[in-house]
Design a protein around this motif. Structure first.
Motif, short mmCIF file in Angstrom:
data_model
loop_
_atom_site.label_atom_id
_atom_site.label_comp_id
_atom_site.label_asym_id
_atom_site.label_seq_id
_atom_site.Cartn_x
_atom_site.Cartn_y
_atom_site.Cartn_z
N ILE A 1 0.63 -0.87 0.13
CA ILE A 1 -0.02 0.23 -0.22
C ILE A 1 0.75 1.64 -0.15
CG2 ILE A 1 -1.48 1.20 1.51
CD1 ILE A 1 -3.03 -0.77 2.17
N THR A 2 2.09 1.30 0.76
CA THR A 2 2.93 2.35 0.67
C THR A 2 3.58 2.67 -0.37
OG1 THR A 2 3.08 2.03 3.11
CG2 THR A 2 4.70 3.64 2.48
N LEU A 3 3.76 1.36 -0.87
CA LEU A 3 4.43 1.40 -2.64
C LEU A 3 3.30 2.16 -3.30
CD1 LEU A 3 7.34 1.32 -4.44
CD2 LEU A 3 6.33 -1.69 -4.43
N ALA A 4 2.94 1.52 -3.35
CA ALA A 4 1.56 1.86 -4.40
C ALA A 4 1.02 3.45 -4.63
CB ALA A 4 0.33 1.02 -4.35
N THR A 5 0.84 3.95 -3.02
CA THR A 5 0.28 5.52 -2.58
C THR A 5 2.06 6.11 -3.25
OG1 THR A 5 -1.30 4.61 -0.93
CG2 THR A 5 -0.14 6.77 -1.40
N LEU A 6 2.73 5.70 -3.49
CA LEU A 6 3.90 6.51 -3.71
C LEU A 6 4.64 6.59 -5.07
CD1 LEU A 6 7.03 5.83 -1.27
CD2 LEU A 6 5.87 7.82 -1.18
N ALA A 7 4.03 5.47 -5.38
CA ALA A 7 4.12 5.40 -6.51
C ALA A 7 3.21 6.66 -7.22
CB ALA A 7 3.79 3.69 -7.77
N GLY A 8 1.59 6.12 -7.18
CA GLY A 8 0.51 7.12 -7.88
C GLY A 8 0.98 7.96 -7.71
N VAL A 9 1.92 9.02 -6.69
CA VAL A 9 1.59 9.96 -6.35
C VAL A 9 2.81 10.79 -7.41
CG1 VAL A 9 2.60 12.25 -4.61
CG2 VAL A 9 0.83 10.54 -3.66
N PHE A 10 3.73 9.92 -7.43
CA PHE A 10 5.45 9.76 -8.02
C PHE A 10 4.76 10.66 -9.63
CE2 PHE A 10 7.72 9.59 -4.64
CZ PHE A 10 8.81 10.22 -5.11
N GLY A 11 4.06 8.95 -9.73
CA GLY A 11 2.89 9.19 -11.33
C GLY A 11 2.32 10.76 -11.70
N LEU B 1 3.05 15.34 -15.12
CA LEU B 1 3.07 16.84 -15.19
C LEU B 1 4.08 17.52 -15.63
CD1 LEU B 1 1.30 17.78 -11.39
CD2 LEU B 1 -0.45 17.57 -13.82
N HIS B 2 5.21 16.86 -15.05
CA HIS B 2 6.16 17.74 -15.61
C HIS B 2 6.70 17.38 -17.44
CE1 HIS B 2 8.44 18.76 -12.38
NE2 HIS B 2 8.41 17.54 -12.09
N ALA B 3 6.16 15.82 -17.98
CA ALA B 3 5.74 15.81 -18.97
C ALA B 3 4.72 16.23 -20.08
CB ALA B 3 5.29 14.22 -19.41
N PHE B 4 4.09 16.30 -19.34
CA PHE B 4 2.76 17.35 -19.97
C PHE B 4 3.06 19.36 -20.40
CE2 PHE B 4 -0.07 14.54 -18.76
CZ PHE B 4 -0.69 13.74 -20.53
N LYS B 5 4.19 19.79 -19.14
CA LYS B 5 4.66 21.32 -19.45
C LYS B 5 6.05 20.99 -19.97
CE LYS B 5 4.80 21.78 -14.61
NZ LYS B 5 4.95 22.13 -13.27
N GLU B 6 6.34 20.02 -19.73
CA GLU B 6 7.26 19.80 -21.54
C GLU B 6 9.16 19.94 -19.91
OE1 GLU B 6 6.99 21.50 -24.85
OE2 GLU B 6 5.05 20.20 -25.95
N SER B 7 9.04 19.73 -19.15
CA SER B 7 10.27 19.82 -18.32
C SER B 7 11.23 19.22 -18.05
CB SER B 7 9.49 20.50 -16.73
OG SER B 7 8.73 21.41 -16.57
#
Length: 154
Positions: free
Chosen positions: A85-95, A100-106
């Motif tokens: 659950i901890t890993l999945a939550t962190l992976a979701g937030v990181f995802g 967002l970085h991709a959409f902002k082209e960062s």
């Protein structure tokens, strides 16, 4: 097949499909195929979102399944579940941050965090499958009260 088993089967399948898209997406960016990478990662994000919607809905309206295995495995199962659950939550937030970085082209930030995100997601999927196997294949557990019933005292 009962809804209480069908929904976890579908949602677990979506996590596996999502991880497959992420793995192939990572492969394609390493090879320099940006457009293929983008498409695969968006499909991976879509399947991850579908998982989350099914999982959340099931938790609210159907409930979660309690561990039905032997008492001596209960602590190990719960520790493993906590890790998942901890890993999945962190992976979701990181995802989300990675997207967002991709959409902002960062691209620098996207590349730096994307590697970490992909690794977390590729670890989350098999741990999710292991939880599914423990709950629905090896040791079928009992039903719990849906969260919505508990909230409204039904």
């Amino acid at each position: 097949m009962k809804l209480s088993v069908l929904l976890p089967t579908i949602s677990t399948s979506f996590i596996v499909i999502s991880a497959i898209f992420v793995a192939f997406g990572w492969y394609h960016i390493v090879k320099g195929n940006r457009q293929t990478h983008r498409k695969l990662m968006l499909w991976g994000a879509g399947f991850a979102l579908a998982f989350f919607l099914i999982y959340s809905s099931r938790t609210i309206f159907v409930g979660n399944t309690s561990f039905g295995g032997p008492e001596e495995l209960k602590l190990a199962y719960h520790l493993f579940l906590f890790f998942h659950i901890t890993l999945a939550t962190l992976a979701g937030v990181f995802g989300i941050v990675t997207l967002l970085h991709a959409f902002k082209e960062s691209w620098f930030k996207h590349k730096r965090i994307g590697r970490i995100t992909a690794v977390m997601w590729l670890l989350t999927a098999p741990t999710g499958v292991a939880v599914y196997i423990l709950l629905y294949v090896l040791y079928p557990g009992g039903e719990t009260k849906p969260m919505i019933d508990a909230i409204f005292g039904l």
